[in-house]
Design a protein around this motif. Structure first.
Motif, PDB file in Angstrom:
ATOM      1  N   VAL A 168       1.037  -1.589   0.015  1.00  0.00           N
ATOM      2  CA  VAL A 168      -0.036  -0.032  -0.131  1.00  0.00           C
ATOM      3  C   VAL A 168       1.351   1.481   0.406  1.00  0.00           C
ATOM      4  O   VAL A 168       0.704   2.608  -0.420  1.00  0.00           O
ATOM      5  N   GLY A 169       1.696   1.702   0.865  1.00  0.00           N
ATOM      6  CA  GLY A 169       3.108   2.354   0.887  1.00  0.00           C
ATOM      7  C   GLY A 169       3.638   2.997  -0.470  1.00  0.00           C
ATOM      8  O   GLY A 169       3.540   4.205  -1.184  1.00  0.00           O
ATOM      9  N   MET A 170       3.996   1.613  -1.331  1.00  0.00           N
ATOM     10  CA  MET A 170       4.916   1.551  -2.473  1.00  0.00           C
ATOM     11  C   MET A 170       3.834   1.836  -3.502  1.00  0.00           C
ATOM     12  O   MET A 170       4.192   2.645  -4.679  1.00  0.00           O
ATOM     13  N   ALA A 171       2.126   1.717  -3.791  1.00  0.00           N
ATOM     14  CA  ALA A 171       1.508   2.233  -4.302  1.00  0.00           C
ATOM     15  C   ALA A 171       1.222   3.439  -3.979  1.00  0.00           C
ATOM     16  O   ALA A 171       0.748   4.841  -5.198  1.00  0.00           O
ATOM     17  N   ARG A 172       0.641   4.032  -2.821  1.00  0.00           N
ATOM     18  CA  ARG A 172       0.637   5.811  -2.671  1.00  0.00           C
ATOM     19  C   ARG A 172       1.965   6.515  -2.793  1.00  0.00           C
ATOM     20  O   ARG A 172       2.156   7.500  -3.294  1.00  0.00           O
ATOM     21  N   ASN A 173       3.443   5.916  -2.667  1.00  0.00           N
ATOM     22  CA  ASN A 173       4.258   6.663  -2.543  1.00  0.00           C
ATOM     23  C   ASN A 173       5.673   6.306  -3.720  1.00  0.00           C
ATOM     24  O   ASN A 173       6.097   5.401  -2.670  1.00  0.00           O
ATOM     25  N   PRO A 174       5.684   5.640  -4.670  1.00  0.00           N
ATOM     26  CA  PRO A 174       6.799   5.272  -5.696  1.00  0.00           C
ATOM     27  C   PRO A 174       8.373   5.298  -5.121  1.00  0.00           C
ATOM     28  O   PRO A 174       8.938   4.704  -5.244  1.00  0.00           O
ATOM     29  N   SER A 175       8.213   6.720  -4.766  1.00  0.00           N
ATOM     30  CA  SER A 175       9.027   6.839  -4.328  1.00  0.00           C
ATOM     31  C   SER A 175      10.589   7.067  -2.990  1.00  0.00           C
ATOM     32  O   SER A 175      11.462   6.901  -2.740  1.00  0.00           O
ATOM     33  N   MET A 176       9.162   6.268  -2.134  1.00  0.00           N
ATOM     34  CA  MET A 176       9.771   6.125  -1.303  1.00  0.00           C
ATOM     35  C   MET A 176       9.965   3.852  -0.907  1.00  0.00           C
ATOM     36  O   MET A 176       9.773   3.489   0.080  1.00  0.00           O
ATOM     37  N   LYS A 177      10.332   3.837  -2.444  1.00  0.00           N
ATOM     38  CA  LYS A 177      10.532   2.671  -2.443  1.00  0.00           C
ATOM     39  C   LYS A 177      11.424   1.313  -0.911  1.00  0.00           C
ATOM     40  O   LYS A 177      11.262   0.657  -0.307  1.00  0.00           O
ATOM     41  N   GLU A 178      12.807   2.174  -1.515  1.00  0.00           N
ATOM     42  CA  GLU A 178      13.888   2.136  -0.496  1.00  0.00           C
ATOM     43  C   GLU A 178      13.239   2.326   0.807  1.00  0.00           C
ATOM     44  O   GLU A 178      13.946   1.331   1.309  1.00  0.00           O
ATOM     45  N   ASP A 179      13.231   3.229   0.881  1.00  0.00           N
ATOM     46  CA  ASP A 179      12.749   3.160   2.791  1.00  0.00           C
ATOM     47  C   ASP A 179      11.916   3.162   2.853  1.00  0.00           C
ATOM     48  O   ASP A 179      12.114   1.729   4.679  1.00  0.00           O
ATOM     49  N   LEU A 180      10.794   2.485   2.783  1.00  0.00           N
ATOM     50  CA  LEU A 180       9.878   1.501   2.959  1.00  0.00           C
ATOM     51  C   LEU A 180       9.836  -0.061   2.988  1.00  0.00           C
ATOM     52  O   LEU A 180       9.853  -0.768   4.149  1.00  0.00           O
ATOM     53  N   PHE A 181      10.976  -0.127   2.161  1.00  0.00           N
ATOM     54  CA  PHE A 181      11.375  -1.918   2.287  1.00  0.00           C
ATOM     55  C   PHE A 181      12.223  -2.205   3.404  1.00  0.00           C
ATOM     56  O   PHE A 181      12.548  -2.876   3.914  1.00  0.00           O
ATOM     57  N   THR A 182      13.021  -0.820   3.721  1.00  0.00           N
ATOM     58  CA  THR A 182      14.070  -1.393   5.056  1.00  0.00           C
ATOM     59  C   THR A 182      13.339  -1.530   6.350  1.00  0.00           C
ATOM     60  O   THR A 182      13.520  -1.603   7.151  1.00  0.00           O
ATOM     61  N   TYR A 183      11.963  -0.403   5.648  1.00  0.00           N
ATOM     62  CA  TYR A 183      11.055  -0.168   7.378  1.00  0.00           C
ATOM     63  C   TYR A 183      10.723  -1.382   7.461  1.00  0.00           C
ATOM     64  O   TYR A 183      10.541  -2.457   8.432  1.00  0.00           O
ATOM     65  N   THR A 184      10.033  -2.314   6.388  1.00  0.00           N
ATOM     66  CA  THR A 184       9.812  -4.076   6.723  1.00  0.00           C
ATOM     67  C   THR A 184      11.074  -5.008   7.075  1.00  0.00           C
ATOM     68  O   THR A 184      10.356  -5.453   7.720  1.00  0.00           O
ATOM     69  N   LEU A 185      12.106  -4.406   5.937  1.00  0.00           N
ATOM     70  CA  LEU A 185      12.600  -5.560   6.966  1.00  0.00           C
ATOM     71  C   LEU A 185      12.895  -5.477   8.310  1.00  0.00           C
ATOM     72  O   LEU A 185      13.258  -6.851   9.040  1.00  0.00           O
ATOM     73  N   ILE A 186      12.994  -4.935   8.952  1.00  0.00           N
ATOM     74  CA  ILE A 186      13.919  -4.053  10.034  1.00  0.00           C
ATOM     75  C   ILE A 186      11.996  -5.171  10.955  1.00  0.00           C
ATOM     76  O   ILE A 186      12.358  -5.338  11.839  1.00  0.00           O
ATOM     77  N   GLY A 187      11.178  -4.260  10.736  1.00  0.00           N
ATOM     78  CA  GLY A 187       9.632  -5.269  11.150  1.00  0.00           C
ATOM     79  C   GLY A 187       9.620  -7.009  11.397  1.00  0.00           C
ATOM     80  O   GLY A 187       9.457  -7.341  11.583  1.00  0.00           O
ATOM     81  N   MET A 188       9.782  -7.000  10.077  1.00  0.00           N
ATOM     82  CA  MET A 188      10.290  -8.450   9.790  1.00  0.00           C
ATOM     83  C   MET A 188      11.107  -9.168  10.581  1.00  0.00           C
ATOM     84  O   MET A 188      10.937 -10.397  10.945  1.00  0.00           O
ATOM     85  N   GLY A 189      12.563  -8.766  11.156  1.00  0.00           N
ATOM     86  CA  GLY A 189      13.486  -9.310  11.729  1.00  0.00           C
ATOM     87  C   GLY A 189      12.566  -9.325  13.330  1.00  0.00           C
ATOM     88  O   GLY A 189      13.610 -10.149  13.600  1.00  0.00           O
ATOM     89  N   PHE A 190      12.163  -8.370  13.777  1.00  0.00           N
ATOM     90  CA  PHE A 190      11.332  -7.950  15.021  1.00  0.00           C
ATOM     91  C   PHE A 190      10.782  -9.628  15.065  1.00  0.00           C
ATOM     92  O   PHE A 190      10.528 -10.059  15.896  1.00  0.00           O
TER      93      PHE A 190
END
Length: 139
Positions: A98-120
């Motif tokens: 949903v976040g990448m669909a709303r703002n494709p330019s934040m793709k790398e940052d959102l993916f980084t936050y997703t990986l941190i959440g996945m680790g937790f």
């Protein structure tokens, strides 16, 4: 709190004293405790020892019966949390899409936050599995 503990300690003694007075017409709430106390006294008389169950069980004696079903039930209840971790991972990636669909330019940052959440979430799942294993193999 201490008054409640004192009252709970005195209740069976009072019931045993009052049992002779009340007779058979009124059954007290602690009749189970008084029956257990009389069976312990009869066991003491049979074995001739001062301990309630004779010399069969003492302080620190191993358990005679292992309740394996209870440990399996505790393990199964703890493993329900793994389903919660899986649901969290699904919501995490749904939010990424949903976040990448709303703002494709934040793709790398959102993916980084997703990986941190996945680790937790993976850490939480590993801890839950370890605790479930401890519950399964505990006495």
């Amino acid at each position: 709190m201490f008054g409640l503990v004192k009252a709970a300690r005195l209740l069976p003694q009072c019931a045993i004293r009052m049992e002779g007075v009340l007779g058979q017409s009124c059954r007290s709430l602690t009749s189970v405790a008084s029956c257990q106390r009389s069976s312990v006294k009869s066991a003491q008389a049979e074995t001739g020892s001062g301990t309630p169950l004779g010399n069969a069980m003492g302080l620190g004696a191993p358990l005679c019966k292992r309740n394996a079903g209870v440990s399996v039930l505790g393990c199964a209840i703890a493993m329900v949390a793994v389903g919660g971790c899986a649901q969290g991972i699904g919501q995490l990636f749904a939010a990424l899409v949903v976040g990448m669909a709303r703002n494709p330019s934040m793709k790398e940052d959102l993916f980084t936050y997703t990986l941190i959440g996945m680790g937790f979430l993976e850490f939480l799942a590993i801890v839950v599995i370890l605790i479930a294993g401890l519950l399964l193999y505990s006495e």
